[in-house]
Structures are given as C-alpha cells and as structure tokens.
Design a protein around this motif. Structure first.
Motif, PDB file in Angstrom:
ATOM      1  N   CYS A 100       0.816  -1.221   0.000  1.00 59.68           N
ATOM      2  CA  CYS A 100       0.000   0.000   0.000  1.00 59.68           C
ATOM      3  C   CYS A 100       0.849   1.270   0.000  1.00 59.68           C
ATOM      4  O   CYS A 100       0.323   2.359   0.217  1.00 59.68           O
ATOM      5  N   SER A 101       2.147   1.117  -0.238  1.00 58.03           N
ATOM      6  CA  SER A 101       3.042   2.266  -0.166  1.00 58.03           C
ATOM      7  C   SER A 101       4.086   2.191  -1.265  1.00 58.03           C
ATOM      8  O   SER A 101       4.703   1.149  -1.475  1.00 58.03           O
ATOM      9  N   VAL A 102       4.314   3.307  -1.950  1.00 59.73           N
ATOM     10  CA  VAL A 102       5.342   3.358  -2.981  1.00 59.73           C
ATOM     11  C   VAL A 102       6.734   3.233  -2.357  1.00 59.73           C
ATOM     12  O   VAL A 102       7.673   2.750  -2.981  1.00 59.73           O
ATOM     13  N   GLY A 103       6.842   3.652  -1.094  1.00 56.97           N
ATOM     14  CA  GLY A 103       8.112   3.558  -0.381  1.00 56.97           C
ATOM     15  C   GLY A 103       7.956   4.066   1.036  1.00 56.97           C
ATOM     16  O   GLY A 103       6.925   4.609   1.410  1.00 56.97           O
ATOM     17  N   THR A 104       8.987   3.867   1.819  1.00 61.16           N
ATOM     18  CA  THR A 104       8.992   4.318   3.209  1.00 61.16           C
ATOM     19  C   THR A 104      10.169   5.256   3.408  1.00 61.16           C
ATOM     20  O   THR A 104      11.300   4.928   3.048  1.00 61.16           O
ATOM     21  N   PHE A 105       9.876   6.426   3.981  1.00 65.38           N
ATOM     22  CA  PHE A 105      10.896   7.431   4.236  1.00 65.38           C
ATOM     23  C   PHE A 105      11.219   7.481   5.718  1.00 65.38           C
ATOM     24  O   PHE A 105      10.338   7.321   6.557  1.00 65.38           O
ATOM     25  N   LEU A 125      19.390   9.666   0.619  1.00 65.48           N
ATOM     26  CA  LEU A 125      19.049  10.632  -0.413  1.00 65.48           C
ATOM     27  C   LEU A 125      20.026  11.797  -0.309  1.00 65.48           C
ATOM     28  O   LEU A 125      20.946  11.765   0.495  1.00 65.48           O
ATOM     29  N   ASP A 126      19.831  12.844  -1.102  1.00 56.84           N
ATOM     30  CA  ASP A 126      20.752  13.979  -1.091  1.00 56.84           C
ATOM     31  C   ASP A 126      20.763  14.731   0.241  1.00 56.84           C
ATOM     32  O   ASP A 126      21.742  15.362   0.580  1.00 56.84           O
ATOM     33  N   ASP A 127      19.682  14.688   0.978  1.00 56.01           N
ATOM     34  CA  ASP A 127      19.610  15.292   2.305  1.00 56.01           C
ATOM     35  C   ASP A 127      20.456  14.455   3.267  1.00 56.01           C
ATOM     36  O   ASP A 127      20.442  13.232   3.196  1.00 56.01           O
ATOM     37  N   PRO A 128      21.201  15.064   4.175  1.00 51.57           N
ATOM     38  CA  PRO A 128      22.087  14.287   5.039  1.00 51.57           C
ATOM     39  C   PRO A 128      21.380  13.280   5.950  1.00 51.57           C
ATOM     40  O   PRO A 128      21.996  12.322   6.400  1.00 51.57           O
ATOM     41  N   HIS A 129      20.083  13.480   6.220  1.00 54.76           N
ATOM     42  CA  HIS A 129      19.380  12.567   7.121  1.00 54.76           C
ATOM     43  C   HIS A 129      18.213  11.822   6.473  1.00 54.76           C
ATOM     44  O   HIS A 129      17.696  10.878   7.053  1.00 54.76           O
ATOM     45  N   LEU A 130      17.792  12.249   5.308  1.00 55.47           N
ATOM     46  CA  LEU A 130      16.619  11.657   4.676  1.00 55.47           C
ATOM     47  C   LEU A 130      17.002  10.365   3.963  1.00 55.47           C
ATOM     48  O   LEU A 130      17.964  10.318   3.200  1.00 55.47           O
ATOM     49  N   ILE A 131      16.225   9.311   4.245  1.00 58.66           N
ATOM     50  CA  ILE A 131      16.461   7.998   3.647  1.00 58.66           C
ATOM     51  C   ILE A 131      15.143   7.461   3.100  1.00 58.66           C
ATOM     52  O   ILE A 131      14.068   7.930   3.475  1.00 58.66           O
ATOM     53  N   VAL A 132      15.247   6.466   2.221  1.00 60.78           N
ATOM     54  CA  VAL A 132      14.048   5.878   1.643  1.00 60.78           C
ATOM     55  C   VAL A 132      14.298   4.402   1.330  1.00 60.78           C
ATOM     56  O   VAL A 132      15.411   3.993   1.025  1.00 60.78           O
ATOM     57  N   ARG A 133      13.232   3.654   1.384  1.00 61.03           N
ATOM     58  CA  ARG A 133      13.212   2.271   0.897  1.00 61.03           C
ATOM     59  C   ARG A 133      12.059   2.218  -0.099  1.00 61.03           C
ATOM     60  O   ARG A 133      10.893   2.363   0.264  1.00 61.03           O
ATOM     61  N   TRP A 134      12.403   2.064  -1.372  1.00 56.49           N
ATOM     62  CA  TRP A 134      11.386   2.046  -2.422  1.00 56.49           C
ATOM     63  C   TRP A 134      10.754   0.667  -2.525  1.00 56.49           C
ATOM     64  O   TRP A 134      11.457  -0.340  -2.562  1.00 56.49           O
ATOM     65  N   ASN A 135       9.437   0.637  -2.592  1.00 59.39           N
ATOM     66  CA  ASN A 135       8.702  -0.593  -2.900  1.00 59.39           C
ATOM     67  C   ASN A 135       8.434  -0.671  -4.395  1.00 59.39           C
ATOM     68  O   ASN A 135       8.358  -1.752  -4.961  1.00 59.39           O
ATOM     69  N   ARG A 136       8.253   0.503  -4.992  1.00 57.06           N
ATOM     70  CA  ARG A 136       8.076   0.651  -6.440  1.00 57.06           C
ATOM     71  C   ARG A 136       8.783   1.940  -6.816  1.00 57.06           C
ATOM     72  O   ARG A 136       8.815   2.886  -6.046  1.00 57.06           O
ATOM     73  N   ARG A 137       9.319   1.985  -8.002  1.00 58.07           N
ATOM     74  CA  ARG A 137      10.010   3.203  -8.464  1.00 58.07           C
ATOM     75  C   ARG A 137       9.020   4.069  -9.234  1.00 58.07           C
ATOM     76  O   ARG A 137       8.664   3.750 -10.366  1.00 58.07           O
ATOM     77  N   PRO A 138       8.574   5.162  -8.615  1.00 56.10           N
ATOM     78  CA  PRO A 138       7.670   6.054  -9.350  1.00 56.10           C
ATOM     79  C   PRO A 138       8.425   6.767 -10.473  1.00 56.10           C
ATOM     80  O   PRO A 138       9.658   6.776 -10.495  1.00 56.10           O
ATOM     81  N   ALA A 139       7.680   7.359 -11.377  1.00 55.10           N
ATOM     82  CA  ALA A 139       8.287   8.152 -12.450  1.00 55.10           C
ATOM     83  C   ALA A 139       9.190   9.206 -11.817  1.00 55.10           C
ATOM     84  O   ALA A 139       8.920   9.676 -10.705  1.00 55.10           O
ATOM     85  N   PRO A 140      10.249   9.604 -12.504  1.00 59.42           N
ATOM     86  CA  PRO A 140      11.195  10.575 -11.926  1.00 59.42           C
ATOM     87  C   PRO A 140      10.537  11.837 -11.380  1.00 59.42           C
ATOM     88  O   PRO A 140      10.874  12.297 -10.291  1.00 59.42           O
TER      89      PRO A 140
END
Length: 156
Positions: A100-105, A125-140
């Motif tokens: 139910c989620s494109v990813g988790t941040f 990600l480019d932010d020093p603290h922001l991270i993600v785990r993609w379940n699906r890769r959305p369009a750019p």
C-alpha cells in the motif's frame, strides 16, 4: 513477537519516554516487539509508521534495554541472532506496508539505526538525514515531488 496495535499508548509510552523524553505518537501505525521474560510478555521495542501521500514515514524507533536484560540468556541470544528487536520491527513493518506504499521514508542521523535500516533496503538521499526504501520506483517527476514533500516536513 512483533505485532501492530491500534492504540499502543500505555505499552509504548514508557519505552518512548525513556528514549525521547516525549509522549509516544498517538497517530499512525504502532508496532511493538514483545519479549518473553519468564512467564510474562513485555514490550521491548516500539516503531511507528505514518501515511504520507502514497508513501509511509518510519520513526520513533526505540528499545527498552531493561526488558532485554530481564530475558533469559537463551532469549537474549535469540534476539542477537535475529539481528535485534529494531530489525525485526522494521522487517515486519516493511512487509506489512509494502503493498500500500510506494516507499517508506525515514529521517535518520544515528549510525546504529542506519545500520539496521540499511539491512532492510533503505538508501540515503541527497539530504544528510533523509532515507528511503522504495517498494516501487515512481516516475522521476513523481519521485522528486514526493521526496520534496517529505523533506519539507523536517525531522519526523
């Protein structure tokens, strides 16, 4: 044993207060890891997932070392062999919300937490603290918009 509770306040509050000195979240999805201590099952770890657009936010990870200390040596060894309580909670949460989620941040600045989250497929990600785990890769364009919306939240 990992489980989701609709209202986790009374069980999560002591763990969260001890770690963060603040009330446990009243919103989102509450995951608790229960540990066998003699005849009792005690909450040993807490984790929160919260919906944001078509993604999830992960936060509030905390473990009660006092509960771990009360476990038998065999129980403590089983927790270590399984990678720790947080790892079990994150794996449960990622499996639970993947469809139910494109990813988790997450917003992660702690090396110990990062070591667990990296094992679960999170990437920086480019932010020093922001991270993600993609379940699906959305369009750019959709990925950029979602990342901007999460970054605008600040620490969570």
């Amino acid at each position: 044993m990992v489980t989701e509770l609709a209202e986790a306040g009374p069980l999560a509050e002591p763990i969260f207060q001890r770690k963060y000195g603040a009330p446990a979240p009243a919103h989102g999805h509450h995951l608790l890891v229960f540990c066998r201590c003699g005849e009792d099952w005690l909450p040993g770890s807490y984790l929160n997932y919260l919906e944001h657009r078509d993604a999830m936010l992960i936060g509030g990870a905390c473990t009660d070392g006092r509960v771990l200390a009360r476990m038998s040596e065999a129980g403590q060894a089983a927790v270590r062999d399984a990678g720790g309580l947080m790892l079990q909670a994150v794996r449960y949460g990622e499996a639970r919300f993947a469809s139910c989620s494109v990813g988790t941040f997450g917003h992660c600045g702690d090396a110990r937490s990062w070591s667990v989250l990296a094992q679960c497929g999170y990437e920086r990600l480019d932010d020093p603290h922001l991270i993600v785990r993609w379940n699906r890769r959305p369009a750019p364009w959709a990925r950029r918009r979602l990342i901007r919306s999460v970054a605008a939240l600040g620490p969570f």
